[in-house]
Design a protein around this motif. Structure first.
Motif, PDB file in Angstrom:
ATOM      1  N   LYS A   1      20.514   3.890  -5.666  1.00  0.00           N
ATOM      2  CA  LYS A   1      19.515   2.752  -5.779  1.00  0.00           C
ATOM      3  C   LYS A   1      18.072   2.987  -5.105  1.00  0.00           C
TER       4      LYS A   1
ATOM      5  N   GLN B   1      14.976   2.834  -6.907  1.00  0.00           N
ATOM      6  CA  GLN B   1      14.279   1.379  -7.058  1.00  0.00           C
ATOM      7  C   GLN B   1      13.492   1.315  -5.497  1.00  0.00           C
ATOM      8  N   SER B   2      12.420   1.951  -5.255  1.00  0.00           N
ATOM      9  CA  SER B   2      12.058   1.938  -3.903  1.00  0.00           C
ATOM     10  C   SER B   2      11.022   0.826  -3.565  1.00  0.00           C
ATOM     11  N   GLY B   3      10.353   0.279  -4.722  1.00  0.00           N
ATOM     12  CA  GLY B   3       9.436  -0.654  -4.518  1.00  0.00           C
ATOM     13  C   GLY B   3       8.110   0.057  -4.325  1.00  0.00           C
ATOM     14  N   LYS B   4       7.991   1.072  -4.540  1.00  0.00           N
ATOM     15  CA  LYS B   4       6.560   1.983  -4.555  1.00  0.00           C
ATOM     16  C   LYS B   4       6.189   2.244  -5.728  1.00  0.00           C
ATOM     17  N   LEU B   5       5.077   1.667  -6.191  1.00  0.00           N
ATOM     18  CA  LEU B   5       4.388   1.436  -7.451  1.00  0.00           C
ATOM     19  C   LEU B   5       4.259   3.093  -7.945  1.00  0.00           C
TER      20      LEU B   5
ATOM     21  N   TYR C   1       7.029   5.095  -9.236  1.00  0.00           N
ATOM     22  CA  TYR C   1       7.251   4.431 -10.745  1.00  0.00           C
ATOM     23  C   TYR C   1       6.696   5.159 -11.597  1.00  0.00           C
TER      24      TYR C   1
ATOM     25  N   VAL D   1      -1.556  -0.244  -2.054  1.00  0.00           N
ATOM     26  CA  VAL D   1      -0.298  -0.273  -2.699  1.00  0.00           C
ATOM     27  C   VAL D   1       1.018  -0.028  -1.977  1.00  0.00           C
TER      28      VAL D   1
ATOM     29  N   ALA E   1       2.416  -3.318  -0.245  1.00  0.00           N
ATOM     30  CA  ALA E   1       3.188  -4.232  -1.331  1.00  0.00           C
ATOM     31  C   ALA E   1       4.285  -3.533  -1.944  1.00  0.00           C
ATOM     32  N   SER E   2       5.197  -3.439  -1.159  1.00  0.00           N
ATOM     33  CA  SER E   2       6.626  -2.591  -1.635  1.00  0.00           C
ATOM     34  C   SER E   2       7.997  -3.490  -1.451  1.00  0.00           C
TER      35      SER E   2
ATOM     36  N   LEU F   1       9.025  -5.278  -3.446  1.00  0.00           N
ATOM     37  CA  LEU F   1      10.115  -5.481  -4.701  1.00  0.00           C
ATOM     38  C   LEU F   1      11.009  -4.041  -4.750  1.00  0.00           C
ATOM     39  N   LYS F   2      11.986  -4.128  -4.074  1.00  0.00           N
ATOM     40  CA  LYS F   2      12.996  -2.987  -4.147  1.00  0.00           C
ATOM     41  C   LYS F   2      14.281  -3.414  -4.083  1.00  0.00           C
ATOM     42  N   TYR F   3      15.300  -2.391  -4.155  1.00  0.00           N
ATOM     43  CA  TYR F   3      16.716  -2.958  -3.926  1.00  0.00           C
ATOM     44  C   TYR F   3      16.907  -3.652  -2.916  1.00  0.00           C
TER      45      TYR F   3
END
Lengths: 644, 104
Positions: free
Chosen positions: A610, A613-617, A620, B96, B99-100, B102-104
């Motif tokens: 998991k 899916q770190s939320g770091k753009l 990605y 950026v 704004a993190s 949106l993660k698990y």
């Protein structure tokens, strides 16, 4: 000339009643009972018209009754060979049964108006009664063996609902479950029997099935007699298994254990289900397939012996019980034993006397036994107890119940000229022609019958002076009327020339009462009555000392010969420990373990990855471009060399 | 016309592309990232025009694509700036890394 649709209406009207009362019953309030009675009255009229039309106008061809398949349509067509039809089959026995069932049901509906007065769930009660009547009528009119099985199960369900009607009482719930499970267990045999028979006959239709399997030249018959399992032919297996289903519903030994407990239901229900209709379904089933049974010596022997054992066994138990409804339940079991016994001998003797005798007894028994149950209902209504210890001297308080109960007792004891005398005569005469030992045993049983019925009668109505204070009388007019009507039936039903209508081969059978032959049964019945009178007419300690003298045997009979305990031992100690527990262990450890293991593997894998899916753009974007770079490399070095 | 060979132009556009990539991956400021995306798009534009010129001089498809890409880049910039403004309103920042959620 009745229209074929009348036959369908006989079945559909109670169904309509059930739907109406089931869906909108609450709106009728206390009028729900009237609706039920009205629907049943219509049903009875149509049933009488159908049966009358069958017996007197369109049933016969040159004096021989033939089956009449009025309505039939294909319901499920699995293959050209196997298709399931829904239809009606009228022949002497089903015509006789629809009259008995609808008539007794009407009486019970009427009686319940008074008996169940003030009951909060009256509409549900009447809805269940309608459902039961629908299923029972459908059962007797079924045109094929699959349809009869469906209605058979419906009867089981509605019986379950009615026995468990007072679901606040744990004992009623337990009794309903017991009745359902025991009969369901027996129905497993029935289902396998159906599959065996229809597999070899390649049809489900009664007429075709019987015709194919009894024609010894046909390939079907050769197949079923040649096929064998454990050294017994497939035909015997099929018939015995079907009979097992019938024995379960008819409370034959050793599947009888549910019937006494089923007395937890409202008493009119017992009158309907456990006296006149559902419990004779087994007899009806064997009678329906009788040409097949007549073809197989072993199956007939099983039917005969089961009937004989049940008749005697239940009669002995009935002598010791103190709950009046249980006495009646065992007496029902005993009388059905008589029917089964006679049916088993139906293929022998002069023109299948046993067959007619059995169904004749079914016919008369329906009237006097439902009368006994309704009488018991009236008594329980007055005394608010089931136990005969709380009764005695009631004859002054309920004259009509007293007279009708006496008539019913005389009828079941076989005293002329009441109904039971005639039918029992025929059964005894069948037994006499077959074997003297059977005859003696049945004679003894009929003496016992007279004894326990009059033990009941004297204990309830005589024995001591009763002082009831503030009682509400004998009951409403709607309770008295069915008693009077059924009393008339119990007196008159024996004079019906039954052999003219119902016989083994459709031809009229002349039944005659031989006066010399009647002497022994009547004398032994009178002896039973005399003994009961001596013991129970006035209060004394003779019954007690007799019971003490009998010692262990009395105790065993009082405890119903420990059959219930035996069942409990087999289920709890053996089945639960040897099958239930290992199965539970496998379920808990192996099945659950596999599933839990799968879930935890999935869980750990997903928690391991998991982090992606770190939320770091920007991460990605990096993955994205790395993917593209990888694909590009693949394209260049792996696929570019391939010819396009 | 033998002034500039195709390879040079492709080298230029590759350099431009990776400059854009570098900016996109290293800058935290979203406006700068948007500018980097524009650089990448322009490197593609150069490729289109160059290949059109050198390989199929009689045709104009490559040029048309370039025009399309410029138009779409404009639209994309509008959308991206709208997103950035909204992000600023909720996070008080256009970094950026902030704004993190949106993660698990």
């Amino acid at each position: 000339m009745p229209h074929p649709l009348h036959t369908a209406l006989v079945v559909l009207l109670p169904l309509a009643g059930f739907v109406l009362l089931g869906l909108f019953g609450k709106r009728f309030g206390s009028k729900a009972g009237l609706v039920g009675v009205l629907v049943l009255a219509l049903t009875t009229i149509f049933a009488s018209m159908t049966a009358g039309g069958y017996f007197f106008s369109n049933g016969t061809v040159s004096g021989v009754f033939r089956p009449l398949k009025d309505l039939s349509f294909t319901w499920l067509a699995f293959s050209p060979n196997i298709k399931i039809e829904i239809g009606t089959l009228l022949d002497p026995i089903s015509a006789m049964m629809i009259v008995v069932v609808s008539f007794v049901s009407l009486m019970v509906h009427l009686f319940s108006l008074g008996y169940m007065k003030g009951e909060e769930r009256l509409h549900a009660y009447y809805a269940y009664l309608s459902l039961f009547t629908f299923s029972m009528l459908g059962l007797v009119l079924s045109s094929n063996i699959f349809q009869i099985y469906m209605f058979w199960e419906l009867v089981g369900v509605s019986s379950y609902l009615l026995i468990g009607f007072y679901f606040q009482k744990p004992s009623a719930v337990a009794a309903a479950k017991k009745a359902f499970i025991v009969t369901r267990f027996a129905d497993l045999g029935f289902l396998i029997g159906i599959l065996v028979l229809s597999y070899y006959a390649e049809t489900l239709d009664f007429g075709t099935l019987i015709q194919r399997l009894t024609d010894t030249q046909s390939s079907y018959s050769v197949g079923i007699t040649a096929g064998s399992f454990m050294g017994i032919s497939a035909l015997t297996w099929g018939l015995v298994l079907v009979f097992a289903g019938g024995a379960g519903k008819s409370a034959m030994f050793p599947l009888h254990i549910w019937l006494p407990d089923a007395m937890e239901g409202p008493t009119p229900v017992s009158a309907l289900i456990h006296a006149a209709t559902m419990v004779v379904a087994g007899v009806f089933l064997v009678a329906r397939l009788f040409p097949l049974y007549a073809f197989n010596e072993v199956a007939l022997k099983v039917v005969t012996m089961t009937g004989l054992i049940s008749a005697m066994f239940a009669a002995v138990i009935a002598c010791t019980q103190t709950d009046i409804k249980r006495v009646l339940a065992y007496s029902t079991m005993s009388q059905i034993g008589y029917m089964m016994f006679a049916l088993g001998l139906g293929a022998k003797g002069e023109y299948g006397l046993g067959y007619t005798a059995s169904l004749f007894h079914l016919f008369t028994h329906a009237f006097f036994k439902s009368l006994l149950f309704l009488g018991a209902g009236a008594i329980i209504h007055l005394v608010h107890s089931n136990d005969m210890k709380d009764m005695g001297g009631l004859r002054k308080f309920m004259p009509i119940t007293h007279i009708s109960f006496l008539v019913a007792c005389l009828a079941i004891a076989g005293i002329p000229p009441f109904a039971g005398f005639f039918s029992k005569e025929e059964i005894l005469s069948t037994a006499y022609h077959d074997s003297f030992i059977f005859y003696l045993l049945l004679l003894l049983t009929s003496g016992l019958t007279a004894f326990y019925m009059f033990r009941l009668y004297f204990s309830i109505f005589w024995r001591r002076e009763a002082h009831l204070h503030g009682h509400h009388g004998e009951g409403t007019m709607t309770m008295k009327l069915p008693l009077i009507v059924l009393m008339l039936c119990a007196v008159l039903a024996g004079f019906v020339p039954f052999g003219h209508f119902v016989s083994y081969n459709g031809q009229p059978l002349e039944m005659h009462v031989d006066l010399l032959f009647s002497i022994a049964p009547v004398l032994i019945a009178l002896a039973g009555i005399g003994l009961a009178g001596w013991l129970y007419k006035s209060e004394n300690d003779r019954p007690h000392s007799l019971a003490t003298a009998m010692g262990g045997f009395y105790q065993a009979a009082y405890r119903k010969f420990y059959i219930d305990e035996l069942y409990l031992f087999v289920t709890k100690k053996i089945l639960f420990n040897l099958v239930g527990r290992p199965a539970a262990w496998i379920d808990r450890h192996i099945v659950n373990g596999a599933m839990n293991g799968l879930a935890s593997v999935t869980g750990s894998i997903s928690s391991a990855i998991k982090g992606l899916q770190s939320g770091k753009l920007q991460q990605y974007i990096l993955y994205f471009f790395a993917g593209i770079a990888l694909l590009t490399l693949l394209l260049i070095y792996r696929f570019a060399s391939m010819p396009v | 016309m033998n002034a500039v060979p195709l390879t040079h132009i492709i080298l230029l556009s590759t350099a431009l592309f990776f400059t854009g990539m570098y900016g996109l991956l290293t800058r935290r400021n979203m406006i700068t990232m948007l500018m980097s995306v524009e650089l990448i798009l322009n490197s593609v534009n150069i490729n289109f025009v160059a290949f059109n010129k050198y390989l199929y001089p009689k045709q104009l498809e490559g040029v048309f694509f370039t025009v399309f890409i410029i138009a779409i880049a404009a639209a994309e910039a509008a959308v991206a700036i709208a997103i950035i403004i909204n992000l600023y309103r909720t996070h008080q920042s256009i970094d950026v890394e902030d704004a993190s959620e949106l993660k698990y």
